[in-house]
Design a protein around this motif. Structure first.
Motif, PDB file in Angstrom:
ATOM      1  N   UNK A 141       0.647  -1.255  -0.017  1.00 13.49           N
ATOM      2  CA  UNK A 141      -0.056  -0.254  -0.108  1.00 13.49           C
ATOM      3  C   UNK A 141       0.807   1.259   0.183  1.00 13.49           C
ATOM      4  N   UNK A 142      -0.004   2.633   0.009  1.00 13.14           N
ATOM      5  CA  UNK A 142       0.820   3.817  -0.371  1.00 13.14           C
ATOM      6  C   UNK A 142       1.256   3.997   1.744  1.00 13.14           C
ATOM      7  N   UNK A 143      -0.021   3.527   2.678  1.00 16.85           N
ATOM      8  CA  UNK A 143       1.618   3.348   3.635  1.00 16.85           C
ATOM      9  C   UNK A 143       2.210   2.810   3.475  1.00 16.85           C
ATOM     10  N   UNK A 144       2.432   1.591   3.063  1.00 14.88           N
ATOM     11  CA  UNK A 144       3.816   0.798   3.597  1.00 14.88           C
ATOM     12  C   UNK A 144       4.808   1.690   3.220  1.00 14.88           C
ATOM     13  N   UNK A 145       5.003   1.795   1.561  1.00 13.02           N
ATOM     14  CA  UNK A 145       5.503   2.347   0.681  1.00 13.02           C
ATOM     15  C   UNK A 145       6.788   3.334   1.635  1.00 13.02           C
ATOM     16  N   UNK A 146       5.547   4.647   2.252  1.00 15.96           N
ATOM     17  CA  UNK A 146       6.504   6.028   3.178  1.00 15.96           C
ATOM     18  C   UNK A 146       7.447   5.544   4.484  1.00 15.96           C
ATOM     19  N   UNK A 147       5.801   5.032   5.203  1.00 15.74           N
ATOM     20  CA  UNK A 147       6.173   4.083   6.136  1.00 15.74           C
ATOM     21  C   UNK A 147       7.617   3.504   6.534  1.00 15.74           C
ATOM     22  N   UNK A 148       8.107   2.551   5.442  1.00 19.76           N
ATOM     23  CA  UNK A 148       8.977   1.975   4.830  1.00 19.76           C
ATOM     24  C   UNK A 148       9.959   2.998   4.731  1.00 19.76           C
ATOM     25  N   UNK A 149      10.142   4.086   4.263  1.00 17.64           N
ATOM     26  CA  UNK A 149      11.233   4.870   4.064  1.00 17.64           C
ATOM     27  C   UNK A 149      11.882   6.258   4.620  1.00 17.64           C
ATOM     28  N   UNK A 150       9.970   6.574   5.567  1.00 18.02           N
ATOM     29  CA  UNK A 150      10.678   7.938   5.837  1.00 18.02           C
ATOM     30  C   UNK A 150      10.169   7.392   8.141  1.00 18.02           C
ATOM     31  N   UNK A 151       9.478   6.543   8.198  1.00 14.51           N
ATOM     32  CA  UNK A 151       8.535   6.163   8.893  1.00 14.51           C
ATOM     33  C   UNK A 151       7.741   7.135   9.521  1.00 14.51           C
ATOM     34  N   UNK A 152       7.255   7.320  10.293  1.00 16.78           N
ATOM     35  CA  UNK A 152       5.608   7.315  11.036  1.00 16.78           C
ATOM     36  C   UNK A 152       4.889   8.597  10.677  1.00 16.78           C
ATOM     37  N   UNK A 153       6.225   9.272  11.713  1.00 16.69           N
ATOM     38  CA  UNK A 153       6.006  10.777  11.513  1.00 16.69           C
ATOM     39  C   UNK A 153       5.781  11.498  10.636  1.00 16.69           C
ATOM     40  N   UNK A 154       7.356  11.644   9.898  1.00 21.35           N
ATOM     41  CA  UNK A 154       6.724  12.408   8.410  1.00 21.35           C
ATOM     42  C   UNK A 154       5.560  11.623   7.705  1.00 21.35           C
ATOM     43  N   UNK A 155       5.550  10.321   7.973  1.00 23.01           N
ATOM     44  CA  UNK A 155       4.562  10.083   6.860  1.00 23.01           C
ATOM     45  C   UNK A 155       2.818  10.591   7.297  1.00 23.01           C
ATOM     46  N   UNK A 156       2.744  10.427   8.472  1.00 21.72           N
ATOM     47  CA  UNK A 156       1.686  11.640   8.942  1.00 21.72           C
ATOM     48  C   UNK A 156       1.505  13.002   8.602  1.00 21.72           C
ATOM     49  N   UNK A 157       2.511  13.787   8.889  1.00 28.16           N
ATOM     50  CA  UNK A 157       3.047  15.585   8.239  1.00 28.16           C
ATOM     51  C   UNK A 157       2.692  15.389   6.958  1.00 28.16           C
ATOM     52  N   UNK A 158       2.997  14.899   6.616  1.00 32.35           N
ATOM     53  CA  UNK A 158       3.372  14.913   4.828  1.00 32.35           C
ATOM     54  C   UNK A 158       1.898  14.289   4.017  1.00 32.35           C
ATOM     55  N   UNK A 159       1.883  12.792   4.366  1.00 31.53           N
ATOM     56  CA  UNK A 159       1.343  12.461   3.364  1.00 31.53           C
ATOM     57  C   UNK A 159      -0.031  11.332   4.077  1.00 31.53           C
ATOM     58  N   UNK A 160      -0.238  11.569   5.197  1.00 38.58           N
ATOM     59  CA  UNK A 160      -1.651  10.976   5.257  1.00 38.58           C
ATOM     60  C   UNK A 160      -2.788  12.257   4.662  1.00 38.58           C
ATOM     61  N   UNK A 161      -2.966  12.977   5.608  1.00 37.34           N
ATOM     62  CA  UNK A 161      -4.164  14.103   5.031  1.00 37.34           C
ATOM     63  C   UNK A 161      -4.109  13.999   4.098  1.00 37.34           C
ATOM     64  N   UNK A 162      -2.542  14.791   3.280  1.00 36.65           N
ATOM     65  CA  UNK A 162      -3.007  15.282   1.946  1.00 36.65           C
ATOM     66  C   UNK A 162      -3.363  13.574   1.317  1.00 36.65           C
ATOM     67  N   UNK A 163      -3.482  12.114   1.258  1.00 34.18           N
ATOM     68  CA  UNK A 163      -3.463  11.336   0.133  1.00 34.18           C
ATOM     69  C   UNK A 163      -5.181  10.717   1.110  1.00 34.18           C
ATOM     70  N   UNK A 164      -5.944  11.647   2.332  1.00 39.55           N
ATOM     71  CA  UNK A 164      -7.446  11.087   2.331  1.00 39.55           C
ATOM     72  C   UNK A 164      -7.434  12.545   1.680  1.00 39.55           C
ATOM     73  N   UNK A 165      -8.010  13.165   1.590  1.00 42.63           N
ATOM     74  CA  UNK A 165      -7.920  14.848   0.825  1.00 42.63           C
ATOM     75  C   UNK A 165      -8.132  14.046  -0.817  1.00 42.63           C
ATOM     76  N   UNK A 166      -6.779  13.698  -1.815  1.00 43.60           N
ATOM     77  CA  UNK A 166      -6.953  13.934  -2.615  1.00 43.60           C
ATOM     78  C   UNK A 166      -7.199  12.605  -3.124  1.00 43.60           C
ATOM     79  N   UNK A 167      -7.743  11.498  -2.232  1.00 48.23           N
ATOM     80  CA  UNK A 167      -8.611  10.476  -3.339  1.00 48.23           C
ATOM     81  C   UNK A 167      -9.608   9.825  -2.662  1.00 48.23           C
ATOM     82  N   UNK A 168      -9.237  10.243  -1.172  1.00 46.51           N
ATOM     83  CA  UNK A 168     -11.143  10.061  -0.463  1.00 46.51           C
ATOM     84  C   UNK A 168     -10.949   8.492  -0.055  1.00 46.51           C
ATOM     85  N   UNK A 169      -9.640   8.526   0.582  1.00 46.88           N
ATOM     86  CA  UNK A 169      -9.692   6.918   0.637  1.00 46.88           C
ATOM     87  C   UNK A 169      -8.336   7.067   1.972  1.00 46.88           C
ATOM     88  N   UNK A 170      -7.452   5.767   2.452  1.00 53.01           N
ATOM     89  CA  UNK A 170      -6.580   6.575   3.415  1.00 53.01           C
ATOM     90  C   UNK A 170      -5.422   5.711   2.596  1.00 53.01           C
TER      91      UNK A 170
END
Length: 389
Positions: A141-170
């Protein structure tokens, strides 16, 4: 000159549905290389598809459907399009609004140093990210990609909210391809793209499309729908760049797309933000990004125009939603398409795949080569009929 926005008549070798990159490139190739008579139609009142640009009421040069930034590593794509436009260099830069800071995106060394108040060098930056990365055995998943590269804090800061808005999905519900497109850097390169060619059509995309379609063999009809036009004109082969499920009347069900709503504003000031695009990853902000077009176009003007993007489920289809069940539904439609004679499907919507502009051009050029080979084979098989046509 091509006939633009006229009432089509007679018989055409090709009917092309869609005046965006896929349809326009194929029209140009078929008309100029094979001397075919081509009718291009589009339900919108303009050519150039989503790349359409124009001057707004205040005289500011804008992109109606959000920012379109041309970048590619393919010399042959640049060589082809250079027949129809001159270029201006443009290196795209994006900032992300994180609390009260705007930091470079994709994440780079500057991003890390600004966020954490550090002075890391490249080696230390790589070690910093490695210390935060969380191993994922099976990256799906997209979460797997980011968390495996930069960890959960940066994932939540830059990717989680943006992706939820962009795609309407986590991100945990989306294919890994969504975030795999966004790199993480341990240097200070703040360019959004690193392609060899980062350029914009000097006079705009619409002007480039006008030249692509400027040929006596090409007729363009705008503001018309395929459903009505297919009954009004005769044609031998159909090139369809619209939604593949719509062509088949949604008989297998609708393919899901993410849509966009654009809020355009012209401001009585020369500059609004420090770069062309600022992302807003927080879910507290309803839009995903703001684009200021003067960076992209290079226009000098006392006013500036910006666009706020609001992802939505309603409206024109923009982004195929990358999930396994959607890919499976597309494969079933693809089987129907393969069994449909004298129809060629391509482009983002016809292929149910997110393509960059250069990739669509490449797909159209490759499709032309296949059509040209088939035409040559037909000419050899029936030379008398070929001469007569």
């Amino acid at each position: 000159m091509c006939s633009m926005n006229t009432t089509p008549s007679g018989t055409y070798d090709y009917l092309i549905v869609g005046a965006g990159f896929a349809g326009s490139v194929l029209a140009e190739r078929l008309a100029t290389q094979l001397d075919k008579r081509v009718l291009v139609i589009d339900r919108r009142p303009h050519i150039a598809g989503n790349a359409f640009d124009h001057y707004n009421e205040e005289g500011v040069w804008v992109h109606r459907y959000g920012p379109h930034i041309f970048h590619t590593n393919a010399q042959r794509i640049v060589d082809y399009l250079s027949q129809f436009t001159e270029w201006r260099p443009y290196e795209h830069r994006v900032l992300a609004q994180v609390k009260d800071q705007q930091v470079p995106m994709p994440i780079n060394l500057t991003t890390l140093n600004m966020l954490y108040g550090l002075t890391l060098d490249a080696e230390q930056g790589a070690a910093f990210l490695a210390s935060r990365a969380e191993p994922v055995d099976d990256i799906r998943t997209s979460e797997d990609v980011v968390v495996s590269q930069v960890g959960r804090e940066l994932y939540e800061t830059f990717f989680q909210g943006y992706t939820r808005k962009q795609w309407g999905l986590d991100p945990s519900e989306l294919d890994k391809s969504v975030t795999a497109r966004v790199p993480t850097r341990t240097n200070t390169d703040d360019r959004y793209f690193t392609d060899a060619f980062q350029i914009m059509p000097r006079d705009g995309y619409t002007a480039m499309f006008e030249k692509l379609l400027d040929h006596p063999n090409i007729t363009v009809a705008l503001g018309v729908d395929f459903a009505e036009m297919r009954e009004r004109v005769d044609y031998r082969h159909l090139i369809y760049t619209g939604p593949i499920d719509e062509y088949f009347d949604y008989q297998l069900g609708k393919l899901p797309y993410r849509c966009l709503r654009f809020q355009h504003e012209t401001l009585d000031q020369e500059v609004f933000q420090p770069v062309g695009v600022v992302n807003y990853p927080s879910e507290d902000v309803p839009y995903t990004r703001i684009t200021e077009y003067k960076y992209l176009t290079g226009q000098q003007h006392p006013k500036t125009s910006v666009t706020y993007e609001f992802p939505t489920d309603q409206g024109d289809p923009y982004y195929p939603i990358p999930r396994p069940e959607n890919a499976e539904l597309y494969r079933r439609y693809r089987a129907l398409a393969d069994a449909t004679p004298d129809v060629t499907f391509l482009g983002r919507l016809g292929s149910y795949r997110y393509y960059n502009m250069d990739q669509v051009v490449g797909q159209a050029l490759a499709t032309f080569e296949h059509l040209a080979e088939a035409h040559a084979a037909d000419a050899v098989a029936s030379p008398v009929e070929s001469r007569a046509s």
